[in-house]
Motif scaffolding. Structure first.
Motif, PDB file in Angstrom:
ATOM      1  N   ILE A 303       0.824  -1.210   0.000  1.00  0.00           N
ATOM      2  CA  ILE A 303       0.000   0.000   0.000  1.00  0.00           C
ATOM      3  C   ILE A 303       0.859   1.261   0.000  1.00  0.00           C
ATOM      4  O   ILE A 303       0.419   2.324  -0.442  1.00  0.00           O
ATOM      5  CB  ILE A 303      -0.959  -0.036   1.213  1.00  0.00           C
ATOM      6  CG1 ILE A 303      -1.909  -1.236   1.079  1.00  0.00           C
ATOM      7  CG2 ILE A 303      -1.735   1.255   1.353  1.00  0.00           C
ATOM      8  CD1 ILE A 303      -2.808  -1.444   2.273  1.00  0.00           C
ATOM      9  N   GLY A 304       2.104   1.154   0.480  1.00  0.00           N
ATOM     10  CA  GLY A 304       2.994   2.309   0.513  1.00  0.00           C
ATOM     11  C   GLY A 304       2.835   3.164   1.746  1.00  0.00           C
ATOM     12  O   GLY A 304       3.200   4.353   1.734  1.00  0.00           O
ATOM     13  N   ALA A 305       2.322   2.620   2.823  1.00  0.00           N
ATOM     14  CA  ALA A 305       2.159   3.386   4.062  1.00  0.00           C
ATOM     15  C   ALA A 305       3.521   3.589   4.731  1.00  0.00           C
ATOM     16  O   ALA A 305       4.434   2.778   4.598  1.00  0.00           O
ATOM     17  CB  ALA A 305       1.214   2.652   5.010  1.00  0.00           C
ATOM     18  N   SER A 306       3.651   4.677   5.459  1.00  0.00           N
ATOM     19  CA  SER A 306       4.884   4.937   6.209  1.00  0.00           C
ATOM     20  C   SER A 306       4.964   4.000   7.409  1.00  0.00           C
ATOM     21  O   SER A 306       3.982   3.346   7.788  1.00  0.00           O
ATOM     22  CB  SER A 306       4.911   6.384   6.689  1.00  0.00           C
ATOM     23  OG  SER A 306       3.883   6.607   7.643  1.00  0.00           O
ATOM     24  N   THR A 307       6.140   3.968   8.012  1.00  0.00           N
ATOM     25  CA  THR A 307       6.327   3.101   9.176  1.00  0.00           C
ATOM     26  C   THR A 307       5.407   3.506  10.319  1.00  0.00           C
ATOM     27  O   THR A 307       4.813   2.659  10.987  1.00  0.00           O
ATOM     28  CB  THR A 307       7.788   3.164   9.639  1.00  0.00           C
ATOM     29  OG1 THR A 307       8.646   2.790   8.554  1.00  0.00           O
ATOM     30  CG2 THR A 307       8.022   2.218  10.808  1.00  0.00           C
TER      31      THR A 307
END
Length: 477
Positions: A303-307
């Protein structure tokens, strides 16, 4: 009739039993702090690696030095707990855990820290073995579900707070405070236990030397099982290594089952009132292990979510448990364990099945609400199942049952990631092909439903002291 006869005669009314909620809070705090400690270490590892100039492969022993002894010693700890005064044993356990935390925080080398973590794990195993048994002797059967719900909610709360809180402590005060924060919590838990847990005539006594053999066999069986599943995921030569390790796990487990101190555990597992509930716990924990391992990859790589967003999204799983475990306990007291456990299992299955089509086209919200659904089901299962187990266990085997329950949960959390990693490896770990890996969780959820449907609809009250082995025999005297 004289006044003394009215008080002491055969017609005098027995005092009404009362719930000791201070004891329940003490148990909840102990569960909370051990969960925090287990989950906070991962955040501290990079800082510890710089502090001790150690490689990442060496730093993994900070985690393994706690996890492996927990698996090895938890059943012997339960055997010991059944033969001693629960109040004194619980206070000893939390005091020892607090002192071991000080040893970890004051370590001057990696070797010292690993040794201190082993000591910490021994007392952590004792806490895990004693919590359910201590709650069971501190409240009435009519309120057992609510009490179990408190403990079942504080574990995931500690797991959720640990990483975020640990990161803040490291930034503000230094890595030592990640472990020193345990000390005041242990002091409060110990004081509450000493003032609220009912005392007995049993005394504390040294553990049996033969339990070291039991611990070694259990440790080998657990470690070989998890490592064997991991080796299978490497394919090629890993298949042969994995097969050897699984055989070693079976052999070590079989040798332990032939030993004297395995008999009470076997007695519990032969009881249909207990084994179905234990199976349900194991498969529910397996699903949770699958989700906690696989979902961060989906969120970050797919999804490309940040940490940070990934961390908050995963919290939805814990949030569902924290909210629904107390609710499940309250409803268990009102309607019984079986309907609550089956409802929880159905929520678990729904969430697991809805995760099957997960992929890069999803948003963070699509993942979060499904995780919350699984968390809600897990919370209902945890409080109702543990209530059923403890009300179906002879009092003289309470700590053994509590230890077995904790071991089953730990094994499920360990098996889930290894099994899903194997399934994912078979489809080349493409983030768009997570369905086979999530299918492992769906199968575990379906098995949870089957196990709990097969459980008795009514949990019998625990047999009295005359049923089953005597206290000395149960303790392996």
């Amino acid at each position: 009739m004289t006044a003394s006869a009215a008080v002491n005669g055969p017609t005098a009314a027995a005092p009404e039993p009362r719930d000791r909620w201070g004891a329940v809070v003490a148990c909840g705090l102990a569960v909370f702090i051990t969960a925090v400690d287990l989950n906070v270490v991962g955040v501290a590892l990079p800082t510890l690696g710089r502090q001790f100039d150690a490689s990442p492969s060496a730093m993994q022993w900070v985690i393994l030095a706690y996890a492996l002894p927990m698996v090895a010693f938890i059943l012997p700890a339960g055997r010991w707990g059944d033969g001693v005064d629960k109040r004194k044993a619980f206070v000893l356990a939390v005091a020892g855990f607090g002192l071991a935390s000080i040893l970890v925080a004051t370590s001057r080398s990696l070797e010292m820290m690993v040794a201190a973590r082993v000591v910490q794990a021994l007392f952590g195993a004792l806490i895990s073995a004693l919590v359910l048994a201590t709650i069971a002797i501190s409240v009435r059967p009519a309120t057992m579900g609510r009490a179990m719900g408190v403990a079942a909610s504080l574990g995931p709360l500690g797991g959720a707070i640990g990483p975020a809180g640990g990161g803040l402590l490291i930034d503000w005060a230094g890595w030592q405070w990640v472990f020193l924060i345990n000390v005041p919590v242990c002091l409060v838990a110990g004081w509450l236990a000493w003032t609220a847990v009912p005392a007995s005539d049993a005394r504390l006594r040294p553990p049996r030397a033969r339990w070291l053999v039991d611990a070694a066999l259990l440790g080998i069986a657990g470690a070989a099982l998890v490592l064997g599943l991991q080796e299978f995921g490497r394919l090629g030569a890993g298949l042969a290594v994995g097969a050897v390790l699984l055989v070693a796990s079976v052999v070590a487990g079989a040798l332990w089952l032939r030993r004297r101190d395995a008999r009470p555990v076997v007695q519990l597992l032969r009881n249909r009132m207990v084994n179905r509930w234990m199976l349900g716990l194991f498969f529910a924990a397996t699903l949770n292990g699958v989700l906690t391992f696989l979902t961060p990859f989906l969120l970050t790589r797919g999804i490309g979510a940040s940490t940070s967003v990934t961390g908050f999204t995963i919290l939805a799983l814990s949030a569902g448990m924290v909210v629904f475990a107390p609710l499940g306990g309250t409803l268990t007291d009102r309607w019984g364990a079986h309907p609550m456990a089956v409802l929880g299992a159905l929520l678990l299955l729904a969430g697991a099945v809805l995760m099957l089509p997960a992929g890069p086209t999803w948003g963070v919200g699509d993942v979060a609400w499904r995780l919350a659904l699984v968390g809600a089901g897990t919370g209902l299962i945890a409080s109702s199942t543990q209530t059923a187990v403890m009300t179906s266990t002879p009092p003289q085997l309470g700590a053994t049952a509590g230890a077995l329950s904790a071991l089953v949960l730990n094994l499920g959390f360990a098996v889930g990631p290894a099994a899903s990693a194997l399934a994912w490896q078979l489809v080349d770990t493409d983030i768009a092909r997570t369905t086979p890996a999530y299918a492992v969780g769906a199968v575990a959820a379906a098995l949870t439903v089957l196990a709990l449907l097969a459980a008795p609809r009514r949990s019998a009250s625990a047999p009295g002291p005359g049923a089953g082995p005597s206290a000395p025999e149960a303790a392996g005297a």
